[in-house]
Design an enzyme around this catalytic site. Structure first.
Site, PDB file in Angstrom:
ATOM      1  N   ASN A 242      22.474  94.976 -71.154  1.00 54.89           N
ATOM      2  CA  ASN A 242      22.189  95.365 -72.529  1.00 54.89           C
ATOM      3  C   ASN A 242      20.691  95.214 -72.817  1.00 54.89           C
ATOM      4  O   ASN A 242      19.921  94.782 -71.965  1.00 54.89           O
ATOM      5  CB  ASN A 242      23.060  94.579 -73.523  1.00 54.89           C
ATOM      6  CG  ASN A 242      22.812  93.078 -73.467  1.00 54.89           C
ATOM      7  OD1 ASN A 242      21.678  92.636 -73.312  1.00 54.89           O
ATOM      8  ND2 ASN A 242      23.863  92.294 -73.606  1.00 54.89           N
TER       9      ASN A 242
ATOM     10  N   ARG B 208      19.857  97.134 -64.987  1.00 49.91           N
ATOM     11  CA  ARG B 208      21.036  97.311 -65.828  1.00 49.91           C
ATOM     12  C   ARG B 208      21.156  96.164 -66.814  1.00 49.91           C
ATOM     13  O   ARG B 208      20.476  95.158 -66.720  1.00 49.91           O
ATOM     14  CB  ARG B 208      22.320  97.335 -64.957  1.00 49.91           C
ATOM     15  CG  ARG B 208      22.535  98.595 -64.129  1.00 49.91           C
ATOM     16  CD  ARG B 208      22.827  99.822 -64.968  1.00 49.91           C
ATOM     17  NE  ARG B 208      23.751  99.565 -66.060  1.00 49.91           N
ATOM     18  CZ  ARG B 208      25.079  99.487 -65.939  1.00 49.91           C
ATOM     19  NH1 ARG B 208      25.636  99.638 -64.754  1.00 49.91           N
ATOM     20  NH2 ARG B 208      25.836  99.270 -66.990  1.00 49.91           N
TER      21      ARG B 208
ATOM     22  N   SER C 168      28.703  94.525 -76.919  1.00 48.91           N
ATOM     23  CA  SER C 168      27.286  94.180 -76.841  1.00 48.91           C
ATOM     24  C   SER C 168      26.713  94.015 -78.247  1.00 48.91           C
ATOM     25  O   SER C 168      27.246  94.572 -79.218  1.00 48.91           O
ATOM     26  CB  SER C 168      26.512  95.267 -76.098  1.00 48.91           C
ATOM     27  OG  SER C 168      26.406  96.439 -76.900  1.00 48.91           O
TER      28      SER C 168
ATOM     29  N   THR D 260      19.172  91.770 -72.248  1.00 43.17           N
ATOM     30  CA  THR D 260      19.174  91.423 -70.823  1.00 43.17           C
ATOM     31  C   THR D 260      18.035  92.113 -70.087  1.00 43.17           C
ATOM     32  O   THR D 260      17.333  91.500 -69.273  1.00 43.17           O
ATOM     33  CB  THR D 260      20.518  91.807 -70.179  1.00 43.17           C
ATOM     34  OG1 THR D 260      21.564  91.081 -70.811  1.00 43.17           O
ATOM     35  CG2 THR D 260      20.519  91.516 -68.686  1.00 43.17           C
ATOM     36  N   ARG D 261      17.832  93.397 -70.394  1.00 44.60           N
ATOM     37  CA  ARG D 261      16.760  94.123 -69.710  1.00 44.60           C
ATOM     38  C   ARG D 261      15.384  93.596 -70.107  1.00 44.60           C
ATOM     39  O   ARG D 261      14.482  93.522 -69.266  1.00 44.60           O
ATOM     40  CB  ARG D 261      16.875  95.621 -70.008  1.00 44.60           C
ATOM     41  CG  ARG D 261      17.945  96.300 -69.144  1.00 44.60           C
ATOM     42  CD  ARG D 261      18.085  97.765 -69.457  1.00 44.60           C
ATOM     43  NE  ARG D 261      18.913  97.979 -70.637  1.00 44.60           N
ATOM     44  CZ  ARG D 261      19.083  99.165 -71.215  1.00 44.60           C
ATOM     45  NH1 ARG D 261      18.455 100.221 -70.747  1.00 44.60           N
ATOM     46  NH2 ARG D 261      19.879  99.287 -72.262  1.00 44.60           N
TER      47      ARG D 261
ATOM     48  N   LEU E 281      19.357 108.092 -64.736  1.00 45.35           N
ATOM     49  CA  LEU E 281      18.864 109.162 -63.871  1.00 45.35           C
ATOM     50  C   LEU E 281      17.820 110.014 -64.597  1.00 45.35           C
ATOM     51  O   LEU E 281      16.829 110.440 -64.004  1.00 45.35           O
ATOM     52  CB  LEU E 281      20.026 110.063 -63.426  1.00 45.35           C
ATOM     53  CG  LEU E 281      20.908 109.578 -62.280  1.00 45.35           C
ATOM     54  CD1 LEU E 281      22.017 110.585 -62.039  1.00 45.35           C
ATOM     55  CD2 LEU E 281      20.093 109.384 -61.009  1.00 45.35           C
ATOM     56  N   ARG E 282      18.049 110.269 -65.885  1.00 40.83           N
ATOM     57  CA  ARG E 282      17.101 111.071 -66.665  1.00 40.83           C
ATOM     58  C   ARG E 282      15.741 110.376 -66.739  1.00 40.83           C
ATOM     59  O   ARG E 282      14.698 110.988 -66.461  1.00 40.83           O
ATOM     60  CB  ARG E 282      17.643 111.311 -68.073  1.00 40.83           C
ATOM     61  CG  ARG E 282      16.652 112.002 -69.010  1.00 40.83           C
ATOM     62  CD  ARG E 282      17.153 111.995 -70.441  1.00 40.83           C
ATOM     63  NE  ARG E 282      17.345 110.643 -70.961  1.00 40.83           N
ATOM     64  CZ  ARG E 282      16.401 109.909 -71.531  1.00 40.83           C
ATOM     65  NH1 ARG E 282      15.175 110.392 -71.664  1.00 40.83           N
ATOM     66  NH2 ARG E 282      16.659 108.688 -71.983  1.00 40.83           N
ATOM     67  N   ARG E 283      15.751 109.099 -67.112  1.00 38.58           N
ATOM     68  CA  ARG E 283      14.476 108.383 -67.227  1.00 38.58           C
ATOM     69  C   ARG E 283      13.780 108.284 -65.870  1.00 38.58           C
ATOM     70  O   ARG E 283      12.562 108.436 -65.773  1.00 38.58           O
ATOM     71  CB  ARG E 283      14.714 106.998 -67.826  1.00 38.58           C
ATOM     72  CG  ARG E 283      15.049 107.047 -69.317  1.00 38.58           C
ATOM     73  CD  ARG E 283      15.437 105.700 -69.855  1.00 38.58           C
ATOM     74  NE  ARG E 283      15.651 105.738 -71.306  1.00 38.58           N
ATOM     75  CZ  ARG E 283      16.512 104.971 -71.951  1.00 38.58           C
ATOM     76  NH1 ARG E 283      17.250 104.095 -71.286  1.00 38.58           N
ATOM     77  NH2 ARG E 283      16.646 105.082 -73.264  1.00 38.58           N
TER      78      ARG E 283
ATOM     79  N   CYS F   1      27.439 118.732 -61.911  1.00 41.45           N
ATOM     80  CA  CYS F   1      26.216 118.199 -61.301  1.00 41.45           C
ATOM     81  C   CYS F   1      25.961 116.769 -61.760  1.00 41.45           C
ATOM     82  O   CYS F   1      26.555 116.291 -62.715  1.00 41.45           O
ATOM     83  CB  CYS F   1      25.020 119.066 -61.684  1.00 41.45           C
ATOM     84  SG  CYS F   1      24.662 119.033 -63.449  1.00 41.45           S
TER      85      CYS F   1
ATOM     86  N   LYS G 179      25.277 109.199 -77.039  1.00 39.35           N
ATOM     87  CA  LYS G 179      24.811 109.573 -75.699  1.00 39.35           C
ATOM     88  C   LYS G 179      25.751 109.073 -74.595  1.00 39.35           C
ATOM     89  O   LYS G 179      25.650 109.518 -73.454  1.00 39.35           O
ATOM     90  CB  LYS G 179      23.396 109.055 -75.461  1.00 39.35           C
ATOM     91  CG  LYS G 179      23.254 107.559 -75.324  1.00 39.35           C
ATOM     92  CD  LYS G 179      21.808 107.189 -74.999  1.00 39.35           C
ATOM     93  CE  LYS G 179      21.629 105.701 -74.820  1.00 39.35           C
ATOM     94  NZ  LYS G 179      20.234 105.350 -74.451  1.00 39.35           N
ATOM     95  N   ASP G 180      26.660 108.158 -74.924  1.00 40.24           N
ATOM     96  CA  ASP G 180      27.616 107.653 -73.937  1.00 40.24           C
ATOM     97  C   ASP G 180      28.862 108.520 -73.815  1.00 40.24           C
ATOM     98  O   ASP G 180      29.715 108.260 -72.964  1.00 40.24           O
ATOM     99  CB  ASP G 180      28.064 106.230 -74.296  1.00 40.24           C
ATOM    100  CG  ASP G 180      26.965 105.199 -74.128  1.00 40.24           C
ATOM    101  OD1 ASP G 180      26.019 105.466 -73.360  1.00 40.24           O
ATOM    102  OD2 ASP G 180      27.055 104.132 -74.760  1.00 40.24           O
TER     103      ASP G 180
ATOM    104  N   THR H 151      14.900 101.014 -64.418  1.00 40.58           N
ATOM    105  CA  THR H 151      15.822 101.773 -65.269  1.00 40.58           C
ATOM    106  C   THR H 151      17.063 102.121 -64.468  1.00 40.58           C
ATOM    107  O   THR H 151      17.007 102.247 -63.246  1.00 40.58           O
ATOM    108  CB  THR H 151      15.173 103.063 -65.801  1.00 40.58           C
ATOM    109  OG1 THR H 151      16.120 103.771 -66.612  1.00 40.58           O
ATOM    110  CG2 THR H 151      14.732 103.981 -64.672  1.00 40.58           C
ATOM    111  N   ALA H 152      18.186 102.267 -65.150  1.00 38.36           N
ATOM    112  CA  ALA H 152      19.406 102.712 -64.492  1.00 38.36           C
ATOM    113  C   ALA H 152      19.728 104.153 -64.865  1.00 38.36           C
ATOM    114  O   ALA H 152      20.746 104.700 -64.429  1.00 38.36           O
ATOM    115  CB  ALA H 152      20.579 101.809 -64.870  1.00 38.36           C
TER     116      ALA H 152
ATOM    117  N   ARG I   8      32.359  98.554 -78.180  1.00 41.16           N
ATOM    118  CA  ARG I   8      31.918  97.675 -77.102  1.00 41.16           C
ATOM    119  C   ARG I   8      31.464  96.361 -77.713  1.00 41.16           C
ATOM    120  O   ARG I   8      31.167  96.287 -78.916  1.00 41.16           O
ATOM    121  CB  ARG I   8      30.774  98.311 -76.318  1.00 41.16           C
ATOM    122  CG  ARG I   8      31.165  99.526 -75.500  1.00 41.16           C
ATOM    123  CD  ARG I   8      29.930 100.218 -74.922  1.00 41.16           C
ATOM    124  NE  ARG I   8      29.174  99.327 -74.056  1.00 41.16           N
ATOM    125  CZ  ARG I   8      27.901  99.515 -73.725  1.00 41.16           C
ATOM    126  NH1 ARG I   8      27.220 100.535 -74.235  1.00 41.16           N
ATOM    127  NH2 ARG I   8      27.290  98.661 -72.916  1.00 41.16           N
TER     128      ARG I   8
END
Length: 313
Positions: free
Chosen positions: A158, A156, A18, A161-162, A137-139, A249, A90-91, A134-135, A16
């Protein structure tokens, strides 16, 4: 007529574009140069824009999941346009495209999450009804489990940016991977570090994965020279665990394995998106049983939680 001195790259690494992804690709390149004596000038890093990079207005789960950060890179690998693909582990989905494998992992960085805020020193000290951006779901679920009063909004982009969005007031706090902050030289931005067993990370967090074509023996041999056995073992457990839970799920899932000598310890969790219910699991055993231990942990959670846990929204 003199022959051109321009040589075809010896090795083409896809990544990627970034800043964090390119830092990871450069680390892989440096390790390959050191381990295999390759000519650094003939190793090319090719930035590739992914669907995940383009989707900025909604959580990834709504756009199709974390595999969106890998698809275009994997397409280039399958087409032969690159020889290696470098990813944040993790991606990576648990099921890879036919003909591709995860050939190795670099030594894992710190797998923890960092709390970042200009309003409080810790997650617990945030004012009531504060806004968490945060984007993930876990967090989101883990935050709501600890602080059900907080409002969670999508944030959302990088890492840089956040952080800019946080400074601009888009949220009162956010959570970022410590590994990413370290690799970017931005660890000073962290307000506090969340301990793993209190706030379990995403499967693969902190690890760099290297993907190759299964039939590319030359590329696989190069990656084998820089593969870290402990990280590979930990990820075998984590990915087997996720493989049992994933695909059926969109439940927030955390999981982390530690390897110490010949022993592996695994801790996993599944949480309702609103944080209202959670189930945890622990496993410990011989490192040679890593995948078996992870898969067994996933099966236990499925059984304990019940089918409705995975279909509730």
């Amino acid at each position: 007529m003199a022959q051109s001195s321009i040589e075809r790259p010896l090795l083409r690494i896809g990544s990627r574009g970034s800043p964090l992804a390119l830092a990871q690709a450069r680390e892989v390149k440096a390790r390959l140069v050191a381990a295999a004596g390759l000519d650094a000038e003939r190793i090319e890093i090719r930035p590739i824009r992914t669907t995940g990079d383009l989707v900025q207005d909604r959580p990834l789960a709504e756009a199709g999941g974390k595999g969106l950060f890998a698809k275009e890179i994997e397409d280039a690998l399958i087409a032969g346009a690159i020889d290696l693909a470098v990813h944040s582990a993790k991606d990576m989905p648990t099921v890879l495209p036919a003909g591709l494998i995860l050939a190795g992992f670099l030594p894992r960085e710190d797998a923890r999450d960092a709390f970042v805020s200009r309003k409080a020193k810790s997650l617990r000290e945030l004012p009531r009804a504060a806004v968490m951006g945060t984007a993930s779901l876990r967090r989101q679920a883990m935050v709501k489990r600890l602080r059900p009063d907080l409002e969670v909004v999508t944030l959302r982009g990088n890492v840089e940016t956040r952080l800019r969005k946080l400074d601009a007031g888009a949220a009162d706090a956010t959570l970022l991977a410590v590994a990413g902050l370290k690799r970017l030289g931005l660890l000073a931005a962290a307000t506090a570090i969340l301990e793993i067993d209190e706030f379990l990370p995403a499967v693969g967090q902190g690890a760099i994965a290297i993907e190759t074509r299964a039939d590319d023996t030359a590329a696989r041999a190069l990656v084998a020279a820089i593969d870290d056995p402990d990280t590979a073992t930990a990820l075998a457990a984590e990915r087997a665990y996720l493989g049992v839970l994933d695909g059926s799920c969109r439940t927030p899932i955390g999981g982390h394995a530690r390897v110490s000598g010949g022993t592996l310890r695994f801790h996993g969790i599944i949480v309702q998106p609103d944080g209202s219910a959670a189930f945890e699991v622990l496993r410990e055993g011989a490192r040679e049983r890593a995948a078996e231990l992870g898969a067994d942990a996933g099966r236990e959670l499925r059984q304990r939680a019940g089918a409705d846990f995975f279909t509730r929204t």
